[in-house]
Structures are given as structure tokens and as C-alpha cells.
Scaffold this motif. Sequence first.
Motif, PDB file in Angstrom:
ATOM      1  N   HIS A   1      28.919  37.239  47.265  1.00 53.44           N
ATOM      2  CA  HIS A   1      28.286  38.441  46.726  1.00 53.44           C
ATOM      3  C   HIS A   1      28.670  38.652  45.268  1.00 53.44           C
ATOM      4  N   ILE A   2      29.935  38.427  44.947  1.00 52.04           N
ATOM      5  CA  ILE A   2      30.421  38.628  43.582  1.00 52.04           C
ATOM      6  C   ILE A   2      30.961  37.299  43.050  1.00 52.04           C
TER       7      ILE A   2
ATOM      8  N   ASP B   1      32.264  35.185  39.307  1.00 55.07           N
ATOM      9  CA  ASP B   1      32.653  35.235  37.896  1.00 55.07           C
ATOM     10  C   ASP B   1      31.761  34.268  37.128  1.00 55.07           C
TER      11      ASP B   1
ATOM     12  N   SER C   1      31.512  34.388  33.740  1.00 56.20           N
ATOM     13  CA  SER C   1      31.903  34.477  32.331  1.00 56.20           C
ATOM     14  C   SER C   1      31.887  33.110  31.648  1.00 56.20           C
TER      15      SER C   1
ATOM     16  N   ARG D   1      29.014  37.904  33.190  1.00 59.17           N
ATOM     17  CA  ARG D   1      30.136  38.824  33.374  1.00 59.17           C
ATOM     18  C   ARG D   1      31.078  38.284  34.443  1.00 59.17           C
ATOM     19  N   ALA D   2      32.304  38.750  34.415  1.00 57.59           N
ATOM     20  CA  ALA D   2      33.303  38.323  35.394  1.00 57.59           C
ATOM     21  C   ALA D   2      33.007  38.878  36.786  1.00 57.59           C
ATOM     22  N   PHE D   3      32.248  39.942  36.858  1.00 58.50           N
ATOM     23  CA  PHE D   3      31.964  40.625  38.118  1.00 58.50           C
ATOM     24  C   PHE D   3      30.443  40.709  38.254  1.00 58.50           C
ATOM     25  N   THR D   4      29.802  39.583  38.609  1.00 52.45           N
ATOM     26  CA  THR D   4      28.345  39.521  38.697  1.00 52.45           C
ATOM     27  C   THR D   4      27.925  39.522  40.161  1.00 52.45           C
ATOM     28  N   THR D   5      27.080  40.487  40.525  1.00 54.01           N
ATOM     29  CA  THR D   5      26.656  40.632  41.919  1.00 54.01           C
ATOM     30  C   THR D   5      25.429  39.770  42.218  1.00 54.01           C
TER      31      THR D   5
END
Length: 156
Positions: free
Chosen positions: A27-28, A30, A32, A37-41
Motif C-alpha cells: 500500500h505504501i 518509498d 524517493s 515521495r517517501a510515503f507514496t500510497t
Amino acid sequence: MGDTDSSDDFAGRHLASYLESGGARGHILDLSAVGGRAFTTHCLLRSRGRRSGNPYVTPLIYGNFGGEIVIVASKGGADSHPDWYHNIRASSTVDVQVATEAFEAAWREPDDEERHDVWEYMTHLYPPYIAYQQSTSRRIPLVMLAIGKPIDVFTA
């Protein structure tokens, strides 16, 4: 994603991990290392082939805009739309899984000012979309999903 991974290998492993874990993994991510982004859904989109009728599951970056799930038919900036986009245009609903929950969803494409606002939001979530749009003459579609009734999570 390692330096020796092709994007197809990465996508296949991502999909397998998401499916095998029931959504607990995948689901999440990284992103980067590739400009994200480090927190990409990520969600899973299940559509039916417009000619074959076969189900296809695709992992996609998503955002939540005004209570709807937003996905981007970028295909990495290719000059053609992704197959999943053509498939959903042949149907009024699709199935979507977000982490460990899945739903039937109605879809639509935003227009005009709403489209502009949604595009700005999605390029903030995943900045490479800007370069993808610059690399093609097609207007990259945005798809809004309004979740409906819950369904079973996807399986491999």
C-alpha cells in the motif's frame, strides 16, 4: 527499486506482494529514489478486458481528493493510454483495493477547473507526473473513483 530492476520486474513484485499479503504490504512505498515521495500510497485497480472480459489487476499510485480516489493514466509518459484506462472506459464500474479493503467503484473524469485542481494535487503527491506530461502530446487522463459497496480483497 534496485538499480538492476526493470520497471516490469518491480511492478510484478509489487503486485504479487500486495495480493499475497491481502493488502498488508504494498500500500505504501518509498519512491524517493525515482523522484517521488517517501510515503507514496498505492491502490489496486481491477478492470475487465474490453474485448476478452478477463480481469486485470494493476497497482497504481492514488490520492484522495474530495473523498474520491484519484488515479492517473500516465503510462510513464508514453504516447498511448494504458490498457486499464481503455478497459474502464468500457464499463461503468471497476473494483479498487486500498490496503486491506476493497470496493466496487463508479468512475468519472474531472473537467475544467476541477481537473486543473486535481492535476496540481496529484503532481504534488508524485512530481514525476509533470515530466510524464511533458514527454507526450496526449493529455494524461485523471480518473476519480467513488467507492461503493465493499467486496472481498483481491487474490492472486
